[in-house]
Motif scaffolding. Structure first.
Motif, PDB file in Angstrom:
ATOM      1  N   LEU A 113       4.141 -15.752  -0.102  1.00  0.00           N
ATOM      2  CA  LEU A 113       2.960 -16.323  -0.567  1.00  0.00           C
ATOM      3  C   LEU A 113       2.778 -15.468  -1.774  1.00  0.00           C
ATOM      4  CD1 LEU A 113       0.709 -17.365   2.658  1.00  0.00           C
ATOM      5  CD2 LEU A 113       2.073 -18.892   1.152  1.00  0.00           C
ATOM      6  N   VAL A 114       2.635 -14.496  -1.764  1.00  0.00           N
ATOM      7  CA  VAL A 114       2.287 -13.750  -2.968  1.00  0.00           C
ATOM      8  C   VAL A 114       3.364 -12.842  -3.352  1.00  0.00           C
ATOM      9  CG1 VAL A 114      -0.129 -13.629  -2.088  1.00  0.00           C
ATOM     10  CG2 VAL A 114       1.331 -11.786  -1.284  1.00  0.00           C
ATOM     11  N   GLY A 115       4.294 -12.598  -2.932  1.00  0.00           N
ATOM     12  CA  GLY A 115       5.493 -11.621  -3.666  1.00  0.00           C
ATOM     13  C   GLY A 115       5.669 -10.526  -2.724  1.00  0.00           C
ATOM     14  N   PRO A 116       7.083  -9.913  -2.822  1.00  0.00           N
ATOM     15  CA  PRO A 116       7.297  -8.791  -1.920  1.00  0.00           C
ATOM     16  C   PRO A 116       6.274  -7.436  -2.261  1.00  0.00           C
ATOM     17  CG  PRO A 116       9.031  -9.206  -3.595  1.00  0.00           C
ATOM     18  CD  PRO A 116       7.954 -10.489  -3.877  1.00  0.00           C
ATOM     19  N   TYR A 117       6.429  -7.140  -3.303  1.00  0.00           N
ATOM     20  CA  TYR A 117       5.537  -5.797  -3.727  1.00  0.00           C
ATOM     21  C   TYR A 117       4.135  -6.139  -3.222  1.00  0.00           C
ATOM     22  CZ  TYR A 117       9.231  -4.667  -6.753  1.00  0.00           C
ATOM     23  OH  TYR A 117      10.543  -4.252  -7.292  1.00  0.00           O
ATOM     24  N   THR A 118       3.420  -7.421  -3.369  1.00  0.00           N
ATOM     25  CA  THR A 118       1.939  -7.386  -3.139  1.00  0.00           C
ATOM     26  C   THR A 118       2.137  -7.754  -1.594  1.00  0.00           C
ATOM     27  OG1 THR A 118       1.506  -8.692  -5.119  1.00  0.00           O
ATOM     28  CG2 THR A 118       0.207  -9.058  -3.364  1.00  0.00           C
ATOM     29  N   GLY A 119       3.252  -8.286  -0.980  1.00  0.00           N
ATOM     30  CA  GLY A 119       3.179  -8.517   0.391  1.00  0.00           C
ATOM     31  C   GLY A 119       3.177  -7.040   1.423  1.00  0.00           C
ATOM     32  N   VAL A 120       3.969  -5.986   0.862  1.00  0.00           N
ATOM     33  CA  VAL A 120       4.005  -4.755   1.596  1.00  0.00           C
ATOM     34  C   VAL A 120       2.322  -4.315   1.468  1.00  0.00           C
ATOM     35  CG1 VAL A 120       4.572  -2.261   1.384  1.00  0.00           C
ATOM     36  CG2 VAL A 120       6.355  -4.293   1.056  1.00  0.00           C
ATOM     37  N   LEU A 121       1.747  -4.522   0.160  1.00  0.00           N
ATOM     38  CA  LEU A 121       0.424  -4.192   0.253  1.00  0.00           C
ATOM     39  C   LEU A 121      -0.598  -4.806   1.110  1.00  0.00           C
ATOM     40  CD1 LEU A 121       0.073  -3.668  -3.524  1.00  0.00           C
ATOM     41  CD2 LEU A 121       0.543  -2.022  -2.105  1.00  0.00           C
TER      42      LEU A 121
END
Length: 351
Positions: free
Chosen positions: A77-85
């Motif tokens: 939904l929001v991207g892998p980097y943002t997903g980790v956050l």
């Protein structure tokens, strides 16, 4: 799969904490490229939604339940980097406010439930999208497979960490077999939830789904035997007064409001009907004796411990209020964090 304090020894927990901190630092840097003025508010919503859905344990076998991990959903939904956050924010709120997941094990939980699930799921998702037809259905199919695989991958990662620093003497092969076996079943539930959620958002706002960017290809025309990009006509098209201009960016406000309401309903009402059986890790830990060294949670006396409001005797009301508070707190913290990340990107672009 929230690991409590006492499952993993201090040195390995500290090492996992360093890995998790590094993943968050990389996530903060990478999220600047993923977030813009429209998607930054949605990242906080994704964190709040994952918090809400994680309260909905579903039965997977006799005496065992599972719940969403959310790494695949967040990454798509929001991207892998943002997903980790997003997952890190959820785990932090759960550990501090609700005594769910040990505080000394926070690094382990972020590594297993955040980093591993996001990396595995997004890598598989991108690979499938590249080979499948460029359609919305391909996005939902890829999200199903990616989410399904990410859960046993997380179970395997926990087993590796347990093998390095487990505080009990249980054969690693037995732990791996039990963990992967039950989490394959949980992965099916994870895949269904992820596919339905991604499919619903793609159906109404594909432009806001990070994994669906570039889904539509430009119109091609054959000119003198060669395919060239079609250029839009310069002739103005009559539209009713106040009608939106085709191609203009639409506000995500309606989607945001709908998502918040859905999260509040799930956490505040539907969660009362969730399965009360122990989740996959709890069941395996009890059956294999992994939990013999578990320690009381540092926030066990929190007013919201165990997803209930202290001194509220009605179980339905207590759990519902705790869920609503959790959604609100996660939304506020997540939105604030992603707003700061977005501001840093804006400042860097202006410099």
């Amino acid at each position: 799969m929230h690991v409590p304090d006492g499952f993993i020894n201090a040195p390995v927990s500290a090492a996992a904490g360093v890995v998790a901190a590094g993943a968050v630092a990389v996530g903060l840097r990478g999220a600047r490229k993923e977030l813009d003025e429209r998607t930054a508010p949605l990242a906080g919503l994704v964190a709040a939604f994952i918090f809400a859905v994680q309260m909905l344990n579903f039965p997977v076998a006799a005496g065992t339940s599972g719940h969403l991990l959310g790494g695949a959903l967040a990454a798509i939904l929001v991207g892998p980097y943002t997903g980790v956050l997003c997952i890190a924010v959820v785990l932090l709120m759960q550990g501090v406010l609700f005594a769910d997941g040990g505080l000394t094990a926070l690094g382990v939980n972020i590594t297993v439930m955040g980093l591993v699930t996001v990396v595995v799921a997004y890598a598989l998702f991108r690979g499938l999208v590249l080979v499948l037809p460029r359609t919305r259905r391909s996005v939902t199919v890829a999200s199903f497979v990616a989410a399904l695989v990410s859960v046993p991958a997380a179970a395997t990662a926990f087993t590796v960490i347990y093998g390095l620093g487990g505080t009990t003497d249980v054969p690693l092969g037995k732990v791996l077999t039990a963990m992967v076996g039950v989490h394959v079943l949980i992965g099916i539930g994870e895949a269904v939830i992820t596919m339905l959620t991604v499919g619903a958002v793609v159906a109404v706002r594909p432009d806001l789904v990070y994994g669906a960017r570039g889904l539509t290809t430009p119109l091609k025309l054959r000119v003198d035997g060669e395919l060239v990009d079609a250029t839009p006509t310069a002739r103005p098209v009559a539209r009713p007064a106040g009608a939106p201009v085709p191609g203009a960016a639409r506000s995500p406000k309606k989607l945001w409001i709908g998502g918040v309401v859905t999260a509040l309903v799930l956490a505040g009402f539907v969660s009362f009907y969730a399965s009360a059986s122990p989740d996959g890790l709890e069941k395996v830990a009890a059956d294999q004796g992994i939990d013999s060294e578990v320690r009381p949670h540092a926030a066990a006396d929190s007013p919201l411990a165990d997803y209930g409001v202290k001194d509220v005797s009605n179980a339905r009301l207590s759990g519902g209020l705790a869920g609503v508070i959790g959604v609100g707190a996660t939304l506020a913290v997540g939105t604030g964090a992603f707003w700061v990340v977005r501001r840093r990107r804006t400042a860097a672009e202006a410099a």
